[in-house]
Design an enzyme around this catalytic site. Structure first.
Site, PDB file in Angstrom:
ATOM      1  N   ASN A  10       0.876  -1.179   0.000  1.00 53.08           N
ATOM      2  CA  ASN A  10       0.000   0.000   0.000  1.00 53.08           C
ATOM      3  C   ASN A  10       0.909   1.224   0.000  1.00 53.08           C
ATOM      4  O   ASN A  10       1.540   1.530   1.007  1.00 53.08           O
ATOM      5  CB  ASN A  10      -0.879  -0.046   1.263  1.00 53.08           C
ATOM      6  CG  ASN A  10      -1.713   1.207   1.446  1.00 53.08           C
ATOM      7  OD1 ASN A  10      -1.751   2.069   0.574  1.00 53.08           O
ATOM      8  ND2 ASN A  10      -2.376   1.313   2.595  1.00 53.08           N
ATOM      9  N   TRP A  11       0.962   1.899  -1.153  1.00 45.76           N
ATOM     10  CA  TRP A  11       1.884   3.041  -1.273  1.00 45.76           C
ATOM     11  C   TRP A  11       1.313   4.333  -0.690  1.00 45.76           C
ATOM     12  O   TRP A  11       1.981   5.363  -0.703  1.00 45.76           O
ATOM     13  CB  TRP A  11       2.293   3.230  -2.738  1.00 45.76           C
ATOM     14  CG  TRP A  11       3.299   2.214  -3.200  1.00 45.76           C
ATOM     15  CD1 TRP A  11       3.828   1.182  -2.446  1.00 45.76           C
ATOM     16  CD2 TRP A  11       3.921   2.121  -4.482  1.00 45.76           C
ATOM     17  NE1 TRP A  11       4.731   0.474  -3.187  1.00 45.76           N
ATOM     18  CE2 TRP A  11       4.813   1.017  -4.445  1.00 45.76           C
ATOM     19  CE3 TRP A  11       3.820   2.860  -5.666  1.00 45.76           C
ATOM     20  CZ2 TRP A  11       5.587   0.654  -5.551  1.00 45.76           C
ATOM     21  CZ3 TRP A  11       4.596   2.485  -6.767  1.00 45.76           C
ATOM     22  CH2 TRP A  11       5.468   1.402  -6.696  1.00 45.76           C
ATOM     23  N   LYS A  12       0.080   4.295  -0.241  1.00 42.89           N
ATOM     24  CA  LYS A  12      -0.540   5.466   0.393  1.00 42.89           C
ATOM     25  C   LYS A  12      -0.303   6.725  -0.469  1.00 42.89           C
ATOM     26  O   LYS A  12      -0.255   6.627  -1.689  1.00 42.89           O
ATOM     27  CB  LYS A  12      -0.025   5.612   1.827  1.00 42.89           C
ATOM     28  CG  LYS A  12      -0.201   4.309   2.621  1.00 42.89           C
ATOM     29  CD  LYS A  12      -0.010   4.455   4.102  1.00 42.89           C
ATOM     30  CE  LYS A  12      -0.227   3.093   4.761  1.00 42.89           C
ATOM     31  NZ  LYS A  12      -0.179   3.134   6.207  1.00 42.89           N
ATOM     32  N   HIS A  96      -9.517   0.815   4.719  1.00 47.58           N
ATOM     33  CA  HIS A  96      -8.257   0.978   5.471  1.00 47.58           C
ATOM     34  C   HIS A  96      -8.498   1.898   6.672  1.00 47.58           C
ATOM     35  O   HIS A  96      -9.300   2.840   6.584  1.00 47.58           O
ATOM     36  CB  HIS A  96      -7.187   1.566   4.545  1.00 47.58           C
ATOM     37  CG  HIS A  96      -5.829   1.564   5.176  1.00 47.58           C
ATOM     38  ND1 HIS A  96      -5.437   2.522   6.068  1.00 47.58           N
ATOM     39  CD2 HIS A  96      -4.796   0.695   5.080  1.00 47.58           C
ATOM     40  CE1 HIS A  96      -4.205   2.248   6.488  1.00 47.58           C
ATOM     41  NE2 HIS A  96      -3.792   1.145   5.894  1.00 47.58           N
ATOM     42  N   GLU A  98      -6.935   4.287   7.854  1.00 51.38           N
ATOM     43  CA  GLU A  98      -6.739   5.720   7.595  1.00 51.38           C
ATOM     44  C   GLU A  98      -7.959   6.328   6.904  1.00 51.38           C
ATOM     45  O   GLU A  98      -8.290   7.497   7.129  1.00 51.38           O
ATOM     46  CB  GLU A  98      -5.451   5.933   6.774  1.00 51.38           C
ATOM     47  CG  GLU A  98      -4.216   5.736   7.647  1.00 51.38           C
ATOM     48  CD  GLU A  98      -2.989   5.217   6.928  1.00 51.38           C
ATOM     49  OE1 GLU A  98      -2.915   5.292   5.685  1.00 51.38           O
ATOM     50  OE2 GLU A  98      -2.084   4.704   7.626  1.00 51.38           O
ATOM     51  N   GLU A 168      -5.369  -5.453  10.416  1.00 48.53           N
ATOM     52  CA  GLU A 168      -4.333  -4.451  10.684  1.00 48.53           C
ATOM     53  C   GLU A 168      -4.654  -3.729  11.990  1.00 48.53           C
ATOM     54  O   GLU A 168      -5.468  -2.796  11.995  1.00 48.53           O
ATOM     55  CB  GLU A 168      -4.292  -3.417   9.554  1.00 48.53           C
ATOM     56  CG  GLU A 168      -3.997  -3.996   8.198  1.00 48.53           C
ATOM     57  CD  GLU A 168      -3.450  -2.937   7.249  1.00 48.53           C
ATOM     58  OE1 GLU A 168      -2.290  -3.057   6.855  1.00 48.53           O
ATOM     59  OE2 GLU A 168      -4.169  -1.975   6.943  1.00 48.53           O
ATOM     60  N   GLY A 174       2.420   1.829  10.863  1.00 55.18           N
ATOM     61  CA  GLY A 174       3.399   2.910  10.761  1.00 55.18           C
ATOM     62  C   GLY A 174       4.077   3.272  12.073  1.00 55.18           C
ATOM     63  O   GLY A 174       4.731   4.305  12.179  1.00 55.18           O
ATOM     64  N   SER A 214       3.357  -2.529  10.283  1.00 57.47           N
ATOM     65  CA  SER A 214       4.800  -2.578  10.500  1.00 57.47           C
ATOM     66  C   SER A 214       5.427  -3.919  10.112  1.00 57.47           C
ATOM     67  O   SER A 214       6.340  -4.398  10.784  1.00 57.47           O
ATOM     68  CB  SER A 214       5.142  -2.214  11.955  1.00 57.47           C
ATOM     69  OG  SER A 214       4.746  -0.878  12.228  1.00 57.47           O
ATOM     70  N   GLY A 235       2.830  -1.246   4.261  1.00 56.94           N
ATOM     71  CA  GLY A 235       2.868   0.174   3.919  1.00 56.94           C
ATOM     72  C   GLY A 235       4.300   0.615   3.681  1.00 56.94           C
ATOM     73  O   GLY A 235       4.874   0.405   2.607  1.00 56.94           O
ATOM     74  N   GLY A 236       4.903   1.202   4.703  1.00 54.79           N
ATOM     75  CA  GLY A 236       6.224   1.815   4.591  1.00 54.79           C
ATOM     76  C   GLY A 236       7.266   0.951   3.898  1.00 54.79           C
ATOM     77  O   GLY A 236       8.000   1.425   3.021  1.00 54.79           O
TER      78      GLY A 236
END
Ligand code: PGA
Length: 252
Positions: A10-12, A96, A98, A168, A174, A214, A235-236
């Site tokens: 997920n590149w957000k 998600h 967010e 998640e 994150g 994470s 993600g990251g």
């Protein structure tokens, strides 16, 4: 029943179009000999057609981070399943945390988006997870049960054959904190039991349940060794192709 692992990135809201193309091209090269694991990246909408061209013919499939539940109409700023499908997406991340937190996405909207994805030939990745406060209050299971029952309201198991669920924990996204293997094993087992109760054993055995929060090269193998973990939503650590390929090759 064997379930093909899915490692999803997920590149957000990161990477311009050219940056996304560079990272995706590099990943497609690095992943060219990966077999038996499905790979997906979800760039920003804007980059989707460019990245689609960059990864055409490779092992890397594309997803989006959201979509709207109507097919078309006067919905300023929104994008439909048909539009993302035409631009090269096979998957959609839905609900998600967010989106729930910053954009007020409700279980009802999530449910409609799951339906729109399925109707549009897109594989939905339904995200669920508890906040730190909910966990401390002992509400983890009730929160997850509600997100699943409401998010999948009025479906029958046949509709959901492509569905992916991503657990998640919000406190792990994150933050560098990961749920312990015991916590993940317990929750994933519980999710599979709930799917069994709601939709029957066949779907419960075939559905892929990903863990997210994470995930890194150094913790992915342990997570993937758990019986009910069928992949990761990252993600990251998905932003850099060299790092992400280490996660994709978790069993090497
Ligand atoms: P993270 O994000 O890997 O950076 O924790 C996961 C996600 O939000 O899907």
């Amino acid at each position: 029943m064997s379930r093909t692992p899915l490692i999803a990135g997920n590149w957000k809201m990161f990477k311009t179009g050219p940056e996304a193309v560079a990272a995706a091209t590099s990943l497609a090269g690095l992943a060219s000999d990966v077999a038996d694991t499905d790979i997906m990246i979800a760039p920003a909408f804007l980059s989707l057609p460019l990245v689609s061209e960059a990864v055409a013919g490779s092992n890397v499939k594309l997803g989006v981070q959201n979509l709207f539940y109507e097919n078309e109409g006067a919905y300023t700023g929104e994008v439909s399943a048909a539009m993302v499908k035409a631009a090269g997406a096979d998957y959609a991340i839905i609900g998600h945390s967010e989106r729930r937190q910053y954009f007020g996405e409700t279980d009802d909207a999530v449910c409609r988006k799951v339906k729109a994805s399925i109707d549009g030939g897109i594989i939905p990745i339904l995200c669920i997870g508890e906040t730190e406060v909910q966990r401390e209050d002992g509400k983890t299971f009730s929160v997850l049960d509600k997100q699943i029952s409401n998010g999948l309201n009025n479906f029958c198991s046949r509709d959901l054959s492509s569905l992916v669920i991503a657990y998640e924990p919000v406190w792990a996204i994150g933050t560098g904190k990961t749920a312990t293997p015991d916590q993940v094993a317990e929750i994933h087992g519980n999710i599979r039991s709930l799917i069994n109760k709601l939709f029957g054993n066949e779907l419960a055995m075939s559905i892929r349940i990903l863990y997210g929060g994470s995930v890194k090269p150094d913790n992915v193998s342990e997570l993937m060794s758990l019986g009910d973990v069928d992949g990761a939503l990252v993600g990251g650590a998905s932003l850099d192709a060299e790092t992400f390929i280490q996660i994709i090759r978790y069993d090497k």
